[in-house]
Design a protein around this motif. Structure first.
Motif, PDB file in Angstrom:
ATOM      1  N   LYS A 260       0.850  -1.180   0.000  1.00 46.30           N
ATOM      2  CA  LYS A 260       0.000   0.000   0.000  1.00 46.30           C
ATOM      3  C   LYS A 260       0.893   1.240   0.000  1.00 46.30           C
ATOM      4  N   ASN A 261       0.297   2.382  -0.237  1.00 46.13           N
ATOM      5  CA  ASN A 261       1.019   3.640  -0.219  1.00 46.13           C
ATOM      6  C   ASN A 261       1.611   3.865   1.166  1.00 46.13           C
ATOM      7  N   ILE A 262       2.948   3.980   1.256  1.00 49.76           N
ATOM      8  CA  ILE A 262       3.568   4.189   2.561  1.00 49.76           C
ATOM      9  C   ILE A 262       3.785   5.679   2.787  1.00 49.76           C
ATOM     10  N   LEU A 267       4.149  13.029   7.391  1.00 46.89           N
ATOM     11  CA  LEU A 267       3.896  13.500   6.039  1.00 46.89           C
ATOM     12  C   LEU A 267       2.427  13.346   5.644  1.00 46.89           C
ATOM     13  N   ALA A 268       2.041  14.064   4.589  1.00 47.80           N
ATOM     14  CA  ALA A 268       0.676  13.988   4.075  1.00 47.80           C
ATOM     15  C   ALA A 268       0.540  12.791   3.137  1.00 47.80           C
ATOM     16  N   GLU A 269      -0.707  12.387   2.885  1.00 46.61           N
ATOM     17  CA  GLU A 269      -0.968  11.199   2.081  1.00 46.61           C
ATOM     18  C   GLU A 269      -0.349  11.298   0.692  1.00 46.61           C
ATOM     19  N   ASN A 270      -0.401  12.479   0.078  1.00 52.94           N
ATOM     20  CA  ASN A 270       0.136  12.610  -1.281  1.00 52.94           C
ATOM     21  C   ASN A 270       1.665  12.636  -1.321  1.00 52.94           C
ATOM     22  N   ASP A 271       2.295  12.613  -0.160  1.00 47.98           N
ATOM     23  CA  ASP A 271       3.759  12.512  -0.105  1.00 47.98           C
ATOM     24  C   ASP A 271       4.224  11.060  -0.133  1.00 47.98           C
ATOM     25  N   GLY A 272       3.295  10.117  -0.071  1.00 45.40           N
ATOM     26  CA  GLY A 272       3.647   8.710   0.066  1.00 45.40           C
ATOM     27  C   GLY A 272       4.238   8.101  -1.195  1.00 45.40           C
ATOM     28  N   ILE A 273       4.738   6.890  -1.037  1.00 49.63           N
ATOM     29  CA  ILE A 273       5.329   6.115  -2.132  1.00 49.63           C
ATOM     30  C   ILE A 273       4.747   4.709  -2.084  1.00 49.63           C
ATOM     31  N   GLN A 274       4.345   4.180  -3.250  1.00 51.98           N
ATOM     32  CA  GLN A 274       3.946   2.774  -3.305  1.00 51.98           C
ATOM     33  C   GLN A 274       4.886   1.948  -4.165  1.00 51.98           C
ATOM     34  N   GLN A 275       5.486   2.564  -5.185  1.00 48.09           N
ATOM     35  CA  GLN A 275       6.318   1.793  -6.102  1.00 48.09           C
ATOM     36  C   GLN A 275       7.493   2.625  -6.584  1.00 48.09           C
ATOM     37  N   LEU A 276       8.662   1.987  -6.677  1.00 51.18           N
ATOM     38  CA  LEU A 276       9.871   2.612  -7.200  1.00 51.18           C
ATOM     39  C   LEU A 276      10.454   1.721  -8.287  1.00 51.18           C
ATOM     40  N   LYS A 277      10.846   2.323  -9.390  1.00 53.71           N
ATOM     41  CA  LYS A 277      11.400   1.585 -10.521  1.00 53.71           C
ATOM     42  C   LYS A 277      12.914   1.713 -10.530  1.00 53.71           C
ATOM     43  N   LYS A 293      10.654  11.579  -5.955  1.00 49.41           N
ATOM     44  CA  LYS A 293      10.653  10.532  -4.933  1.00 49.41           C
ATOM     45  C   LYS A 293      11.573   9.413  -5.409  1.00 49.41           C
ATOM     46  N   TRP A 294      12.557   9.046  -4.591  1.00 49.84           N
ATOM     47  CA  TRP A 294      13.551   8.089  -5.035  1.00 49.84           C
ATOM     48  C   TRP A 294      14.301   7.481  -3.851  1.00 49.84           C
ATOM     49  N   MET A 295      15.116   6.495  -4.139  1.00 48.87           N
ATOM     50  CA  MET A 295      16.016   5.908  -3.144  1.00 48.87           C
ATOM     51  C   MET A 295      17.365   5.681  -3.805  1.00 48.87           C
ATOM     52  N   GLU A 296      18.443   6.040  -3.110  1.00 45.74           N
ATOM     53  CA  GLU A 296      19.791   5.864  -3.645  1.00 45.74           C
ATOM     54  C   GLU A 296      20.779   5.678  -2.509  1.00 45.74           C
ATOM     55  N   SER A 297      22.022   5.343  -2.867  1.00 45.05           N
ATOM     56  CA  SER A 297      23.091   5.220  -1.886  1.00 45.05           C
ATOM     57  C   SER A 297      23.553   6.603  -1.462  1.00 45.05           C
ATOM     58  N   GLN A 298      23.832   6.761  -0.157  1.00 44.40           N
ATOM     59  CA  GLN A 298      24.343   8.048   0.330  1.00 44.40           C
ATOM     60  C   GLN A 298      25.836   8.195   0.110  1.00 44.40           C
TER      61      GLN A 298
END
Length: 456
Positions: A260-262, A267-277, A293-298
């Protein structure tokens, strides 16, 4: 007057009666017929994918291990009402298994996909007599893991791009996406696991950053099918949140998806993430609907290596590494040193070379070899230099002890690798991805054909 009023009422009644008799039925078919039509429609949809489907299955909404975690099912619905199911998880004994059973789309307040006959893989998730699971110490006797084997079809677009299912009892949402024609279920699951181990192995020592459109969160774990994180600058104990996720493949692309949308607490609901490619070009997981919205190495590979190396961590170069982890030139250096040691004594061998920084800030390259019933270490000292351009340098100094001097004098190939191959200026880069800095590539600045991978 009364007679006129009576005639008017009668005329009105006749008028409305005539209209009611002429009104068409609201539905051309009966309720039973419509349900049968829906069953046929969704049955045809499920059968339509020659390669089958992959389902992201969540047994319950519980967050505990084995239940809250997601599982990939590969399924192929056939016209003869048989379904092939393939899995590789706890419920299949952590090996790939297939089971064929029956399926149907039944009508129960809407279309319901039912795995209608016994299937040891599918029904294991809803079996209350399961005492414990392979590889788990959880005692689940009398409860099982509370999964479903019947699913309400809640959304199925005409383009067959996905089917959204909802567990009939547990109300968990389970996404099914189509697999290409000719897909081998076992190979599909192997490919997904390989990418999982490359990108999110759970043992990678580096830190990740998850960005919710400008709100940064430090990722502290991706193991066991759960991701944990806390706000940048926040408290890692009191502010950590945890969510289950699955990595899956759709077409040629890999996605990290939550059931589900996390949305982090603040944060607000529209700030959430459900899927990342997964985007290999940028070395990021990116939200397909919002690139902020993303995820990467620091860490860069160089930053990570220097931080760990100066913290006295020992890195290794493995003789048995796959070809992709050693250039041909470096492999020849290593094999020559290995064979040179064996020529002195057939019981001598080199499995790995290692490098670390000692208390005097000298780098030590060395290896172990067998002497009688014990392993002995041979080390050589180097000056370790950090250059302004981000390169690092190991500058050979001398053997660290008398046994190293003796071996260097007796085995020319050991002298060559220590004084030439390892005594270089190197660029430091990621091997495959910054998500997994347990492998870092070192390439000689002066000789691009001389490179190797250091293992954390």
């Amino acid at each position: 007057m009364k007679k006129i009023l009576y005639l008017s009422i009668m005329a009105s009644a006749l008028l409305f009666t005539g209209c009611a008799g002429e009104e068409d039925d609201l539905f051309e078919a009966s309720a039973a017929e419509r349900l049968n039509q829906a069953s046929d429609k969704y049955s045809a949809l499920l059968q339509s994918q020659e390669g089958g489907w992959v389902m992201q299955y969540y047994p319950t909404n519980d967050m505990a291990p084995t239940t809250g975690v997601g599982y990939l099912w590969c399924v192929k619905f056939n016209k003869d009402k048989s379904v092939k199911v393939g899995m590789n998880n706890l419920f299949s004994g952590n090996v790939y298994r297939e089971e064929t059973s029956g399926w149907d789309v039944i009508t129960d307040n809407g279309p319901v996909l039912s795995f209608s006959t016994a299937n040891r893989l599918v029904h294991a998730f809803s079996d209350p007599d399961v005492h414990s699971l392979p590889g788990s110490s959880d005692d689940v006797w009398g409860v099982g893991v509370g999964g479903d084997y019947e699913f309400v079809i809640v959304d199925a677009p005409e383009d067959h791009s996905y089917v959204m299912l909802k567990g009939k009892k547990r109300a968990t949402y389970n996404l099914m996406t189509p697999l290409p024609a000719g897909t081998d279920f076992q190979q599909y699951l192997t490919d997904v696991d390989s990418v999982q181990q490359m990108l999110l192995p759970g043992t990678a020592p580096n830190n990740l950053l998850l960005n919710f459109g400008g709100h940064g969160y430090v990722v502290t774990g991706v193991a066991g099918g759960f991701i944990t994180f806390y706000p940048e600058g926040g408290d890692a104990i009191t502010e950590t949140e945890e969510y289950p996720y699955l990595l899956y493949k759709n077409g040629n692309d890999y996605f990290l998806r939550f059931p589900k949308n996390i949305v982090p607490n603040e944060l607000a609901e529209n700030d959430g993430i459900q899927q990342l490619k997964w985007d290999p070009q940028s070395d990021r997981f990116i939200d397909p609907t919002n690139e902020s919205k993303w995820m990467e190495s620091q860490n860069t590979a160089s930053q990570f290596f220097i931080e760990q190396f100066e913290g006295s961590h020992l890195f290794k170069v493995l003789r048995s590494s796959a070809e992709a982890e050693l250039s041909e030139k470096m492999r020849n250096y290593i094999l020559a040193a290995h064979e040179g040691m064996k020529s002195v004594n057939k019981n001598y061998f080199i499995d790995e070379f290692s490098v670390s920084l000692d208390a005097d800030k000298k780098a030590r390259w060395g290896f172990k070899y067998q002497r009688g019933n014990s392993a002995r270490s041979v080390d050589f000292l180097y000056e370790f230099i950090l250059n302004d351009d981000g390169t690092v340098q190991f500058k050979y100094l001398e053997p660290a002890a008398a046994n190293a001097t003796n071996i260097m004098n007796r085995v020319e190939a050991v002298a060559n690798i220590m004084t030439a191959a390892f005594s270089q200026k190197y660029t430091v880069s990621v091997f495959k991805t910054g998500f997994n800095l347990s492998k870092i590539k070192f390439t000689s600045v002066d000789d691009s054909e001389l490179w190797f991978v250091l293992n954390y």
